[in-house]
Design a protein around this motif. Sequence first.
Motif, short mmCIF file in Angstrom:
data_model
loop_
_atom_site.label_atom_id
_atom_site.label_comp_id
_atom_site.label_asym_id
_atom_site.label_seq_id
_atom_site.Cartn_x
_atom_site.Cartn_y
_atom_site.Cartn_z
N TRP A 44 43.51 49.05 63.74
CA TRP A 44 43.48 48.30 62.48
C TRP A 44 43.11 49.22 61.32
O TRP A 44 43.61 49.05 60.20
CB TRP A 44 42.52 47.12 62.58
N VAL A 45 42.26 50.20 61.58
CA VAL A 45 41.94 51.20 60.55
C VAL A 45 43.20 51.95 60.14
O VAL A 45 43.48 52.12 58.94
CB VAL A 45 40.87 52.18 61.07
N ILE A 46 43.97 52.40 61.12
CA ILE A 46 45.20 53.14 60.81
C ILE A 46 46.17 52.26 60.03
O ILE A 46 46.75 52.68 59.02
CB ILE A 46 45.86 53.65 62.11
N LYS A 47 46.33 51.01 60.47
CA LYS A 47 47.23 50.09 59.78
C LYS A 47 46.77 49.87 58.34
O LYS A 47 47.58 49.86 57.39
CB LYS A 47 47.27 48.77 60.56
N THR A 48 45.47 49.70 58.16
CA THR A 48 44.92 49.46 56.82
C THR A 48 45.10 50.67 55.92
O THR A 48 45.51 50.53 54.76
CB THR A 48 43.42 49.11 56.92
N LEU A 49 44.82 51.85 56.43
CA LEU A 49 44.95 53.06 55.61
C LEU A 49 46.40 53.33 55.24
O LEU A 49 46.69 53.80 54.12
CB LEU A 49 44.37 54.26 56.36
N MET A 50 47.31 53.02 56.13
CA MET A 50 48.73 53.17 55.80
C MET A 50 49.13 52.20 54.70
O MET A 50 49.96 52.52 53.83
CB MET A 50 49.59 52.95 57.04
N ALA A 51 48.54 51.00 54.71
CA ALA A 51 48.91 49.97 53.73
C ALA A 51 48.34 50.27 52.34
O ALA A 51 48.97 49.93 51.33
CB ALA A 51 48.43 48.61 54.20
N VAL A 80 36.90 50.50 50.96
CA VAL A 80 37.45 51.69 51.59
C VAL A 80 37.95 52.63 50.51
O VAL A 80 38.82 52.27 49.71
CB VAL A 80 38.62 51.33 52.54
N ASP A 81 37.35 53.83 50.45
CA ASP A 81 37.89 54.91 49.63
C ASP A 81 38.15 56.08 50.57
O ASP A 81 38.11 55.93 51.79
CB ASP A 81 36.95 55.25 48.48
N ALA A 85 37.42 56.27 54.51
CA ALA A 85 38.55 56.42 55.41
C ALA A 85 38.28 57.48 56.48
O ALA A 85 38.55 57.28 57.67
CB ALA A 85 39.81 56.77 54.62
N ILE A 86 37.71 58.61 56.04
CA ILE A 86 37.40 59.68 57.00
C ILE A 86 36.37 59.21 58.01
O ILE A 86 36.52 59.41 59.22
CB ILE A 86 36.90 60.92 56.24
N MET A 87 35.32 58.55 57.52
CA MET A 87 34.27 58.08 58.43
C MET A 87 34.79 57.01 59.38
O MET A 87 34.41 56.98 60.56
CB MET A 87 33.09 57.54 57.62
N LEU A 88 35.67 56.15 58.90
CA LEU A 88 36.23 55.11 59.77
C LEU A 88 37.04 55.73 60.90
O LEU A 88 36.96 55.28 62.06
CB LEU A 88 37.11 54.16 58.96
N LEU A 89 37.83 56.73 60.59
CA LEU A 89 38.63 57.38 61.62
C LEU A 89 37.74 58.07 62.65
O LEU A 89 38.01 58.03 63.86
CB LEU A 89 39.60 58.39 60.99
#
Length: 617
Positions: A44-51, A80-81, A85-89
Motif C-alpha cells: 500500500w505504501v508503494i501504491k500510495t507513493l506512485m499515486a 507523507v512527504d 516516504a523514505i522512512m515508510l519504505l
Amino acid sequence: MQQLWLIPVLPLLGFLVNGLFGKRFPKSLVTLVAVATPVLSFLWVIKTLMAISPLETAHVERYFTWIQSGFLEIPVELAVDRLTAIMLLVVTGIGSLIHVYASGYMAEEDGYYRFFAYLNLFMFFMLTLVMANNFLLLFVGWEGVGLCSYLLIGFYYLKKSASTAGNKAFIVNRIGDFGFSLAIFLIVVHFKTLDFPKVFEAAKALPVEQTAGWITAVCLLLLVGATGKSAQVPLYVWLPDAMEGPTPVSALIHAATMVTAGVYMVARSAALFVKAPIAMDVVAIIGLITAVLAATIGMTQFDIKKVYAYSTVSQLGYMFIGLGVGAFSAGIWHVVTHAFFKALLFLGAGSVIHACHHEQDMRHMGGLRKKIPITFATLACAWLAISGVPFTSGWYSKEAILGAAHHHAPWMYWVGVATAAVTAFYVSRSMFLTFWGEYKGHAHPHESPISMWAPLAVLAVLSLAGGFLFNVPHYLEPIFPVEHGEHNMMLEIIGSGAGLLGIAVAWLMYIAKPGMADSIANSLGGLYTLVYNKYFVDEMYDAAIIHPTIDGSRTVLWRGLDAGTIDGAVNGVGWLSRRIGSVLRRIQTGNIRSYATWVVAGSVAVIFLLGIAGGVR
C-alpha cells in the motif's frame, strides 16, 4: 484521498487478530496473518507513493479533531512527504523481511502468536510515528515503540536477564521521553500549535540564536528524547542489552524501528535545529563521542549479537554527526543503508546462532563458511557494506557524512575516519572468528531454512547496491536546508583506506597470526580490561544512581517515612485508643447501682464545672 490510514492500520489488524485469537489458531494461520499484514502495508505504501509522486509538497489527510482546548487544536492528521516516504519504505520493507525471517526462526518457540502480535504492534506504532503531522501524534508512536521494545526485549520473561533488559530499556527511555515532553510544552507556549507545517514555517521567520535561547532549549530537550530512542551517550546503555530478545526483535529494533526514531525526529525538526547552532554542535559532539565509545567496546566483545549491538550504537553516532553538522539528508541516507546492512548482520547472526544450536560466543564457532555457505555469503555483503568498502551501500552514506564533517570541522572528520577503521576491524574480527579456522563448537551446524535465508539474500543485494540505487540526498533536496559538504576524492580515498586498513589489521591478528590478538590484549592490561568491561558505565550508573535510589527508598521512604511516620501515626492512634478503652471498659460492670453512682457522680461534676464557669463570668 489515498487512505493513508491503511498503512499503519494493517499491522494493527494483525496485532488484534493474533493477540485476541492467535492462541486458538494453528501456527500456519498465525504466520499468515502476521506476515501478510506488514507485506500488505508495504504494497500500500508503494501504491500510495506512485499515486502522489513526485511529492513536491506533503500529502496530508485529516481525519478528526483529537484535542480542542482554548487556542490549541490537535487533529489526527497523517502526512507523507519525501522524508516520510523514505522512512515508510524502510519500516515496511525491512520490517516485512524480518517478519518472514521470524516465521522460520521462531517456529519452535513457545508464545509464537504472542511474539508476532507484539511484532505487528511495533510496526503500527513506528508507522504512526513517521506519518504523524504534529508533535503529539508523533509522541504517541514514540511511546508506543517504547512499549513494544519492552514487551519484545523481555519476551523470554522467565529468563531473569531478559526481563531485566526489558525493564532497563523501558526506564532509560522514560528519561529521554521526559525531555521530549518538556520540548513539546515549550513548543506549545511559543508557537501556540504542534502542527509541523505551522511550527516549521514560523521557525523559518525566527533569527538564528547566536547565544543560547528558548529555541536552543527546545532543541536540546528534543535531543534528550533522541538520545534515549537512538541510544546516544549517556542513554545508550539499554541498546546492547536489547539482544536478550529473540534475534528478529534485535534486527527490527536496530534496523527498521525504535533506534531510527530519534534520528528521524531530529531530521524532521531540522527547521528548528538550524536556528540553534549551539544545539547542532551538541548533537554532532554527542554523536562523535557515541561513535568512538561504542566502536572501541565492539573490538573486545565475544557475543556475536553484542558486537553488532555496539556496532548499531556506533553507527547511530555517525548519523548524529551528520545531523549535527547540518547534513540532514546524509544522516537519513545512513539510516537507509544502515537498515540494509544492520538487518542483514543481525539476521545473519541469528542464522549462525540457529545453525550452532543457540550458541552466541564466537570463541565456540569457527570454520562455518563451509558448513553454512549461504549465511556466510550473504553476511559477507553486510560486512563489506559496514566496513565502507567502495561502492557498497555503507560507503556512499559514510563518505557523505565524513565529507560534511570535514567541511564543518576537520578534526571531526579525522575522528570519524579513525572510527571507520575501528568499525571495519571489529566487524572483520567477528567474521574471522565465526567463519574461518576450525569449528570449535559441539553441535553439528546446519544451514537455515529458506524462510530465513531468502530475506538474507534480498538484504545482501541491498547492502551492496542500496547506496547506488537510492540516492537519498538528491531525493531530499526539497525537504532540508542547503547542505554543505566536500566531495573531495582525496578525502574519499582516505575514508575508504581506513576501512580497508581495519580489515587488513583484523586479518593479520586473527588469520595470519592467530595468537597476536591475545598477546596484544595481555600487553594492554588494565586498558583492555576497561574496554572489555564497557568502561564500567553500567557499574557507575549502579553506584551513582541505582543503588542510592534503592537504598534511599528502603531507608528513608520505607523505614523512615512509611513504616516510621505513616505507619507509626496510624499504629499510635490504635495504641492510644486501646489504652483509653482499657480504662473506660472498667466502667462497664453490668451493675445497675454502679451505673447510677456514675450518673450521680457525672451530674455532680457537670454542675460543679458549670458553677465554676458561671463564677468566672
